[in-house]
Write an enzyme that holds these catalytic residues in place. Structure first.
Site, PDB file in Angstrom:
ATOM      1  N   TYR A 145       0.835  -1.202   0.000  1.00  0.00           N
ATOM      2  CA  TYR A 145       0.000   0.000   0.000  1.00  0.00           C
ATOM      3  C   TYR A 145       0.877   1.262   0.000  1.00  0.00           C
ATOM      4  CZ  TYR A 145      -2.804   3.544   2.611  1.00  0.00           C
ATOM      5  OH  TYR A 145      -3.422   4.682   3.059  1.00  0.00           O
ATOM      6  N   ASP A 230      -0.896  -6.080   9.687  1.00  0.00           N
ATOM      7  CA  ASP A 230      -1.989  -5.179   9.330  1.00  0.00           C
ATOM      8  C   ASP A 230      -3.117  -6.062   8.815  1.00  0.00           C
ATOM      9  OD1 ASP A 230      -3.820  -3.628   7.882  1.00  0.00           O
ATOM     10  OD2 ASP A 230      -2.293  -2.148   7.319  1.00  0.00           O
ATOM     11  N   ILE A 232      -6.446  -5.164   8.395  1.00  0.00           N
ATOM     12  CA  ILE A 232      -7.638  -4.336   8.219  1.00  0.00           C
ATOM     13  C   ILE A 232      -8.637  -4.880   7.205  1.00  0.00           C
ATOM     14  CG2 ILE A 232      -6.368  -2.264   8.903  1.00  0.00           C
ATOM     15  CD1 ILE A 232      -6.456  -1.298   6.041  1.00  0.00           C
ATOM     16  N   LYS A 268     -12.341  -0.617   6.283  1.00  0.00           N
ATOM     17  CA  LYS A 268     -12.541  -1.518   5.153  1.00  0.00           C
ATOM     18  C   LYS A 268     -13.598  -2.567   5.448  1.00  0.00           C
ATOM     19  CE  LYS A 268      -9.099   0.711   3.451  1.00  0.00           C
ATOM     20  NZ  LYS A 268      -9.257   1.675   2.361  1.00  0.00           N
TER      21      LYS A 268
END
Lengths: 475, 443
Positions: A145, A230, A232, A268
């Site tokens: 990202y 991470d 998410i 998300k």
């Protein structure tokens, strides 16, 4: 002229990346079905918009979740005054429960380890501040990202060293790649403090298998570095294989838990990026304590804590939401990828996330990032879709694009697909010029290529467009 | 195969994480602990500790609740919640235009229209805590210094220094002139920084002042701005208590000073505002940076990504603060009530023989207990503070935690409790003072 800081004058904010250029094109000419039917369709923003009706229904049926309603206003004063950085207990409990449910209740999360932050953006920066000094480094598998360049580095002074993953093995994170990155850091005199993995992956849309995860845990324990997971996109896993969280792996293998930290968010999984609900969950007491103090700089609005606490403690709602969300994502993903494959566009096989990792390598005039940028400009300016070029994700191979599919309604999806289809047909026709007849060296016959494109049942994940000198000739 | 893990020395966290710059070891926070362990309650715990160390505004909630009751459909997402989706998705760091507009209007109203604010210069952050840190990241490099007049809000030690690596050099103020900031004190602080090889990047003033509870005079503001211009440094004006002045005419904002000089030197000026004190909404995390410097606005906006205001909250407050009738009435009523509270505590303290600095703003008064000190030192002050905390059972904030250079001053909050509780607190103080008189007479 009064000077400002080096951090302020530098470009650590990361907005010069093409990731954001496409957004600019979108903003100057955004698609609207009635007002701007020729506008740019935003497929560069990983939002989850597929379940809002479901959520709205709950919101309307539970006025007490809002402090503004007659039913909720009696909580107004105490909520408005609540600024304790521990966070509301009901909020932490509800989030801990939600995180557990998203992982099929295979693990339990302790509400007292939940620390708030200003979205996952704030969470990542906060973790970097806690774990690393300026000049130290985190390893991050590519592609990753683009926001990480800013979130982990800008104000912290921490460096990122890529763990290069390749399409040849579907971008798996291998031991060799990890070791190579670690060595590279050492050579550059950078002290590695941690490894950051995004699982499910942005931009790949894939999940890490158990063996890879175990290998990663082994690696970080051997090197005595932190592991930041991470997660998410955890609730966006819409298809087998099932999601495996870091929190599950550490129950299965030997691990120094002081090294393990999870970043979470509702942006998300629930589609609430505006509410800025970021979470740092650490198994390290000192990190929890420090992060909690730092969370003063990015607490979740108590008004929002109240809403989320009420919503996520409704077990029936949560259970049905998780199922509904997966279903909607699955349907949308299937439709999108199927439609794409029918015009010869393949993507990495994925089962999670709000996007696909589209394979347009065969459309490049040459295997370079310049060619990728050229193609990307064509997609933005001619096809009028904002997609994100792989280079902005630090992908080591040109030709990949992240394309979001969950941030629009069905109609807009149709328009987007129509544009793609039209573009591919034009492209495919252009691939068959009369010049072809003069090329004696060509091995493939014209008619066979045509059949490949027009086939309705193409399910191959790979683009059927052959690598041809004609692609070069066209553009 | 299980990996052999000899328990390593736990891998070191960052220097920032290990440092004590978070400031929580200060007595400012120790008192809170005592309160947390034994909190006063009008009915259930009448002998508990009364919290007078927390600068909250609880006097005007009924006005906010009334607004919500009369407008609940507007402020939630409307009938059928059509705006829910859009609101939940809105994460643009520019912030909701309607909210910025409403904030600009509110800030203008507080200043009686004597200054105008451009909504496009408003950058949103999750609280003034974040705003102050963010500005520091933008105005100074690690190792540089900001000058801050003493006494100051203890939180600045963390907010301005912890993660930024920036240092605070105090501008010493004292009671001889009611703690006003003088050009001499400014220069002395600047020299002091230079002698420590620290590059001064700016001055941070709080106006109205926390903990003094008083506004900075126009002439002093001009002096400070002149000084900043002369040294070519920034000026940050933290005006989070601007709506809490007891009389509208007494507060002069740096925005007015700029307007009066036609915005000359404006590019070095930045204002911090928040709704935590004036509106009593600390939980909602609503902070703003208003800068006259375009580069600072742009950069601050980008940095605000780490600390955006929940769109849900922006929406609610946009509705509330765009209601002109509501805001007019709120500002006026809130001022009157705070004034009344202030009078009540000052009278009560006077009757007990205690003097305070003359105040005209804020949620607290600056009480002078120096005559009661065993010794005129920080130690003496902390001893007295301990007695007040553990015997009188009041949590008040010792001046040393605010870096006051004179021992014996205490910040006492009066707006975070009911009138009844304030009366109880005053009774306890009265009794305490009476007992001390008796003791000293008997000696």
């Amino acid at each position: 002229m009064v000077a400002i800081s080096k951090i302020a004058t530098g470009n650590g904010h990361g907005e010069d990346s093409p990731y954001f250029d496409g957004w600019k094109a979108y903003e100057t000419n955004p698609f609207h079905p009635i007002d701007r039917p020729d506008g740019v369709i935003q497929m560069g923003l990983a939002e989850n918009q597929l379940c809002f009706n479901f959520i709205k229904k709950w919101v309307m049926e539970h006025p007490e979740a809002s402090l503004c309603s007659a039913e909720g206003v009696n909580k107004f004063e105490e909520t408005a005054l609540f600024q304790d950085y521990h966070g509301m207990p009901e909020f932490r409990e509800a989030v801990a429960k939600f995180m557990g449910k998203v992982r099929g209740d295979r693990v339990k999360f302790d509400p007292d380890r939940i620390v708030m932050s200003g979205g996952a953006t704030g969470a990542h920066e906060m973790v970097a501040f806690c774990l690393a000094d300026p000049g130290e480094a985190f390893l991050v598998p590519t592609p990753y990202y683009p926001g990480f360049d800013r979130d982990l580095r800008w104000r912290t002074g921490v460096e990122l060293v890529p763990v290069v993953c390749e399409s040849s093995n579907n971008f798996k994170i291998t031991r060799a790649a990890l070791e190579a990155a670690y060595e590279k850091a050492k050579e550059a005199n950078l002290r590695v403090k941690g490894l950051l993995i995004t699982n499910p992956s942005n931009p790949l849309g894939t999940i890490l298998d158990r063996d890879t995860l175990k290998g990663i845990v082994k690696f970080i324990n051997e090197k005595n570095i932190h592991l930041i997971g991470d997660e998410i996109y955890a609730a966006t896993v819409f298809m087998e294989p099932e999601f495996v969280s870091i929190s599950e792996i550490i129950e299965e293998v030997e691990c120094n838990r002081d090294l393990i930290h999870i970043v979470y968010s509702l942006s998300k999984d629930m589609g609430f990026p505006g509410f800025r609900v970021g979470i740092v969950y650490s198994y390290n007491d000192a990190v929890v304590s420090c992060a909690r103090k730092m969370s003063s700089f990015g607490l979740v609005s108590s008004q929002t804590q109240h809403l989320i606490a009420t919503m996520l403690s409704d077990d029936d709602f949560v259970d049905s939401f998780i199922v509904e969300s997966k279903e909607q994502l699955f349907k949308r993903h299937k439709y999108f990828t199927l439609s794409l494959s029918q015009v010869g566009i393949g993507s990495l096989k994925s089962n999670a996330g709000l996007f696909i990792w589209m394979d347009l390598r065969k459309l490049l005039k040459e295997k370079t990032f310049d060619a990728e940028m050229d193609l990307w400009r064509v997609i933005i300016n001619e096809v009028k879709l904002n997609v994100s070029p792989g280079s902005s994700f630090h992908c080591d191979e040109p030709g990949w694009f992240r394309v979001c599919f969950a941030n629009m309604d069905d109609n807009t999806m149709e328009v987007a697909l129509l544009r793609i289809t039209t573009f591919m047909h034009k492209h495919n026709e252009a691939m068959v010029p009369r010049k072809l007849c003069r090329r004696a060296s060509l091995k493939l016959s014209l008619s066979r290529r045509r059949d490949d494109f027009m086939s309705q049942n193409m399910m191959s994940p790979h683009s059927p467009i052959p690598q041809s000198p004609l692609v070069r000739a066209r553009t | 195969m299980a990996i052999e893990i000899e328990k390593p020395s736990s891998v070191r966290l960052s220097k920032v994480a290990i440092s004590k710059t978070h400031g929580e070891d200060s007595p400012y926070f120790a008192g809170w602990k005592a309160y947390d362990e034994n909190p006063y309650d009008e009915i259930h715990n009448q002998s508990g500790v009364i919290q007078m160390g927390l600068a909250e505004n609880q006097v005007s909630f009924d006005l906010l609740e009334k607004y919500l009751e009369e407008h609940h459909e507007v402020s939630s997402w409307g009938k059928g919640a059509p705006g829910f989706r859009e609101n939940a998705l809105f994460q643009d760091y520019h912030g909701l235009k309607s909210f910025r507009q409403a904030m600009a209007n509110f800030m203008e109203q507080i200043r009686g229209g004597k200054a105008k604010f451009d909504p496009d210069r408003i950058v949103l952050t999750a609280g003034a805590t974040a705003a102050n840190e963010l500005l520091t990241f933008i105005l100074a490099d690690p190792g540089d210094a900001l000058l801050v007049p003493t006494p100051y809000y203890p939180g600045f030690d963390r907010d301005l220094r912890w993660r930024t690596g920036v240092k605070i050099v105090p501008i010493h103020c004292n009671s001889s002139n009611n703690f006003q900031i003088t050009p001499e004190a400014l220069e002395a602080a600047y020299q002091s920084a230079e002698s420590m090889d620290l590059k001064v990047r700016g001055i941070l003033i709080t106006n109205p002042s926390n903990p003094l509870g008083s506004t900075i005079q126009s002439s002093v503001l001009n002096d400070i701005l002149d000084f900043a211009a002369h040294k070519n440094i920034h000026l940050v004006s933290d005006e989070i208590y601007s709506g809490s002045t007891f009389s509208p005419s007494e507060f002069v904002s740096i925005a007015e000073i700029l307007r009066n000089r036609n915005y000359k030197d404006a590019e070095r000026v930045h204002i911090v505002y928040s709704l935590s004190k004036d509106l009593g909404l600390p939980g909602f995390r609503v902070g703003t940076i208003y800068s006259y410097n375009d580069d600072v606005v742009t950069t601050a906006r980008r940095m605000s990504s780490f600390t955006l205001i929940s769109s849900q909250t922006q929406h609610l407050l946009a509705c509330m603060l765009s209601n002109h009738e509501f805001t007019q009435n709120y500002i006026k009523t809130n001022r009157e009530r705070l004034n009344k509270r202030y009078d009540m505590i000052i009278q009560g303290l006077k009757k007990a023989g205690i003097e305070c600095l003359k105040g005209n703003a804020g949620l607290f008064c600056w009480m002078n207990l120096s005559p009661l000190l065993n010794e005129p030192t920080r130690q003496g002050e902390l001893e007295l503070w301990n007695i007040i905390l553990n015997q009188v059972k009041l949590n008040i904030s010792p001046g040393s935690s605010c870096h006051c250079s004179e021992p014996g001053w205490f910040r006492v909050c009066f707006a975070n409790m009911s009138e009844q509780t304030l009366r109880v607190a005053l009774q306890r103080i009265h009794k305490f003072m009476e007992q001390r008189k008796v003791c000293s007479v008997n000696q």
